[in-house]
Design a protein around this motif. Structure first.
Motif, PDB file in Angstrom:
ATOM      1  N   ALA A 248       0.989 -10.676   0.683  1.00  0.00           N
ATOM      2  CA  ALA A 248       1.690 -10.411  -0.570  1.00  0.00           C
ATOM      3  C   ALA A 248       1.924  -8.913  -0.767  1.00  0.00           C
ATOM      4  N   GLU A 249       0.920  -8.111  -0.425  1.00  0.00           N
ATOM      5  CA  GLU A 249       1.091  -6.661  -0.562  1.00  0.00           C
ATOM      6  C   GLU A 249       2.194  -6.151   0.358  1.00  0.00           C
ATOM      7  N   ALA A 250       2.226  -6.656   1.586  1.00  0.00           N
ATOM      8  CA  ALA A 250       3.271  -6.227   2.524  1.00  0.00           C
ATOM      9  C   ALA A 250       4.657  -6.571   1.991  1.00  0.00           C
ATOM     10  N   ARG A 251       4.785  -7.750   1.394  1.00  0.00           N
ATOM     11  CA  ARG A 251       6.079  -8.149   0.832  1.00  0.00           C
ATOM     12  C   ARG A 251       6.478  -7.225  -0.324  1.00  0.00           C
ATOM     13  N   LEU A 252       5.515  -6.909  -1.183  1.00  0.00           N
ATOM     14  CA  LEU A 252       5.806  -6.036  -2.322  1.00  0.00           C
ATOM     15  C   LEU A 252       6.162  -4.622  -1.871  1.00  0.00           C
ATOM     16  N   ARG A 253       5.499  -4.133  -0.832  1.00  0.00           N
ATOM     17  CA  ARG A 253       5.824  -2.798  -0.336  1.00  0.00           C
ATOM     18  C   ARG A 253       7.243  -2.764   0.229  1.00  0.00           C
ATOM     19  N   GLU A 254       7.668  -3.861   0.840  1.00  0.00           N
ATOM     20  CA  GLU A 254       9.050  -3.930   1.325  1.00  0.00           C
ATOM     21  C   GLU A 254      10.048  -3.861   0.167  1.00  0.00           C
ATOM     22  N   LEU A 255       9.607  -4.319  -1.017  1.00  0.00           N
ATOM     23  CA  LEU A 255      10.470  -4.297  -2.191  1.00  0.00           C
ATOM     24  C   LEU A 255      10.406  -2.960  -2.933  1.00  0.00           C
ATOM     25  N   TYR A 257       7.356  -1.256  -3.941  1.00  0.00           N
ATOM     26  CA  TYR A 257       6.137  -0.937  -4.672  1.00  0.00           C
ATOM     27  C   TYR A 257       5.304   0.078  -3.876  1.00  0.00           C
ATOM     28  N   VAL A 258       4.704   1.031  -4.600  1.00  0.00           N
ATOM     29  CA  VAL A 258       3.990   2.139  -3.946  1.00  0.00           C
ATOM     30  C   VAL A 258       2.494   2.070  -4.249  1.00  0.00           C
ATOM     31  N   ASP A 259       1.751   3.025  -3.657  1.00  0.00           N
ATOM     32  CA  ASP A 259       0.295   3.021  -3.740  1.00  0.00           C
ATOM     33  C   ASP A 259      -0.216   2.978  -5.177  1.00  0.00           C
ATOM     34  N   ALA A 260       0.445   3.694  -6.069  1.00  0.00           N
ATOM     35  CA  ALA A 260      -0.025   3.766  -7.451  1.00  0.00           C
ATOM     36  C   ALA A 260      -0.077   2.377  -8.095  1.00  0.00           C
ATOM     37  N   TYR A 261       0.875   1.545  -7.755  1.00  0.00           N
ATOM     38  CA  TYR A 261       0.899   0.188  -8.312  1.00  0.00           C
ATOM     39  C   TYR A 261      -0.331  -0.593  -7.862  1.00  0.00           C
ATOM     40  N   PHE A 262      -0.617  -0.547  -6.585  1.00  0.00           N
ATOM     41  CA  PHE A 262      -1.738  -1.320  -6.049  1.00  0.00           C
ATOM     42  C   PHE A 262      -3.083  -0.772  -6.533  1.00  0.00           C
ATOM     43  N   THR A 263      -3.153   0.546  -6.695  1.00  0.00           N
ATOM     44  CA  THR A 263      -4.369   1.150  -7.246  1.00  0.00           C
ATOM     45  C   THR A 263      -4.609   0.669  -8.669  1.00  0.00           C
ATOM     46  N   GLY A 264      -3.532   0.603  -9.452  1.00  0.00           N
ATOM     47  CA  GLY A 264      -3.640   0.120 -10.824  1.00  0.00           C
ATOM     48  C   GLY A 264      -4.059  -1.338 -10.901  1.00  0.00           C
ATOM     49  N   VAL A 265      -3.500  -2.162 -10.028  1.00  0.00           N
ATOM     50  CA  VAL A 265      -3.865  -3.583  -9.989  1.00  0.00           C
ATOM     51  C   VAL A 265      -5.340  -3.741  -9.667  1.00  0.00           C
ATOM     52  N   GLU A 266      -5.807  -2.981  -8.692  1.00  0.00           N
ATOM     53  CA  GLU A 266      -7.217  -3.050  -8.289  1.00  0.00           C
ATOM     54  C   GLU A 266      -8.126  -2.638  -9.446  1.00  0.00           C
ATOM     55  N   ALA A 267      -7.756  -1.583 -10.153  1.00  0.00           N
ATOM     56  CA  ALA A 267      -8.576  -1.097 -11.262  1.00  0.00           C
ATOM     57  C   ALA A 267      -8.640  -2.130 -12.386  1.00  0.00           C
ATOM     58  N   GLN A 268      -7.497  -2.734 -12.711  1.00  0.00           N
ATOM     59  CA  GLN A 268      -7.483  -3.751 -13.759  1.00  0.00           C
ATOM     60  C   GLN A 268      -8.352  -4.947 -13.365  1.00  0.00           C
ATOM     61  N   ALA A 269      -8.264  -5.337 -12.112  1.00  0.00           N
ATOM     62  CA  ALA A 269      -9.034  -6.485 -11.649  1.00  0.00           C
ATOM     63  C   ALA A 269     -10.531  -6.191 -11.701  1.00  0.00           C
ATOM     64  N   ARG A 270     -10.922  -4.987 -11.330  1.00  0.00           N
ATOM     65  CA  ARG A 270     -12.345  -4.635 -11.351  1.00  0.00           C
ATOM     66  C   ARG A 270     -12.875  -4.577 -12.784  1.00  0.00           C
TER      67      ARG A 270
END
Length: 316
Positions: A248-255, A257-270
């Motif tokens: 899913a991350e690979a698909r989003l990066r192709e669209l 999405y950058v590192d900041a997005y994934f960092t934010g998702v991880e922080a919210q999940a934690r």
């Protein structure tokens, strides 16, 4: 999916620490669960889970503490309202939710509503007689049901090929006049599209569909299981290379999405996982009277007598 992954891992940790007595991990099945639940219309459709559908519950907006209350032992069916959330209580009977979903679908048909039932079960449960009866009933009456099988490769310690005849679970659909569809259960978009198509078909009167989502149970069957006794490390590593979150991350990066997005998702999940851990640990025992209060809509004389005897004994 990231939130579900972290909550699942934390639930295992809580079991190891004695906060909850038992848990059925679902790591590796996030795409199958989140993708299918995302296709539901929460206002009319209804989901019937087993005891492993954390991802379905989270996608449908269930409070994780309320969900894990059943695993913690504070409440036998979860602390959410099924009538409001359209998620039935957890069902630990193998194949049990399948017949419930078909019954609900018959009710929806008789009430002339647009609702569609989706029922979850594993490849092992597909060998249960109840599942075959439910599929046959749905086929005869062209009921609005989606039979969603998460084929995670193992019926506890028995591999799929040793207990599923006919080549696949999806192949069985034809025998009941249903549509069968096998999809990549680790591809969340593929799962969503397959489920959406099945729901639209059912809603338009086209009948039921059997979806077999090919995925993998990355962890044990339950927290009392040791998968190392019946499967190889090579097999596990092969499937981990197709981790649904990585795909899913690979698909989003192709669209874009950058590192900041994934960092934010991880922080919210934690943050969510930490809140849930505290919430589950703080759960109080439910009143003992509830074991009698929710057996029948109108309690019988015998049940009331049992309740009275229990109350007297409890007062000591």
């Amino acid at each position: 999916m990231v939130a579900v992954r972290l909550l699942d891992l934390d639930a295992v940790a809580m079991q190891r620490q004695g906060i909850i007595p038992g848990y059925a991990p679902m790591r590796g099945q996030e795409a199958a669960q989140v993708g299918s639940a995302a296709a539901l219309d929460r206002s009319v459709d209804f989901a019937f889970p087993t005891y492993r559908e954390l991802g379905v519950a989270i996608e449908l907006g269930i409070d994780p503490v309320s969900y894990l209350a059943s695993h913690q032992g504070a409440w036998h069916g979860g602390l959410w309202n099924p009538a409001e959330t359209h998620l039935a209580p957890l069902n630990a009977v193998v194949g049990g939710p399948v017949t419930h979903a078909v019954g609900w679908a018959m009710g929806a048909r008789l009430d002339h509503t647009d609702g569609v039932a989706i029922t979850y079960f594993g490849d092992g449960a597909s060998s249960q007689g109840d599942v075959h009866e439910a599929m046959n009933f749905a086929g005869v009456y062209r009921l609005p049901v989606v039979f969603f099988c998460q084929n995670n490769g193992w019926a506890i310690s028995v591999p799929t090929e040793a207990q599923v005849a006919g080549g696949s679970v999806a192949a069985r659909a034809e025998g009941y006049g249903l549509v069968g569809n096998r999809v990549d259960g680790n591809d969340v978009v593929a799962v969503y599209r397959a489920t959406e198509a099945a729901i639209l078909r059912a809603r338009s009167g086209g009948g039921a569909t059997v979806i077999e989502a090919m995925t993998y149970r990355a962890g044990p069957h339950s927290t009392s299981d040791d998968p190392g006794r019946y499967r190889t490390l090579d097999e596990e590593q092969e499937w981990l290379a197709r981790d649904p979150l990585t795909l899913a991350e690979a698909r989003l990066r192709e669209l874009g999405y950058v590192d900041a997005y994934f960092t934010g998702v991880e922080a919210q999940a934690r943050d969510l996982a930490a809140e849930v851990r505290n919430g589950v640990a703080a759960l109080d025992a439910r009143p003992g009277e509830e074991m009698f209060d929710f057996v029948f809509q109108a309690p019988t004389a015998s049940l009331l007598e049992q309740k009275r005897s229990w109350q007297e004994a409890s007062r000591g």
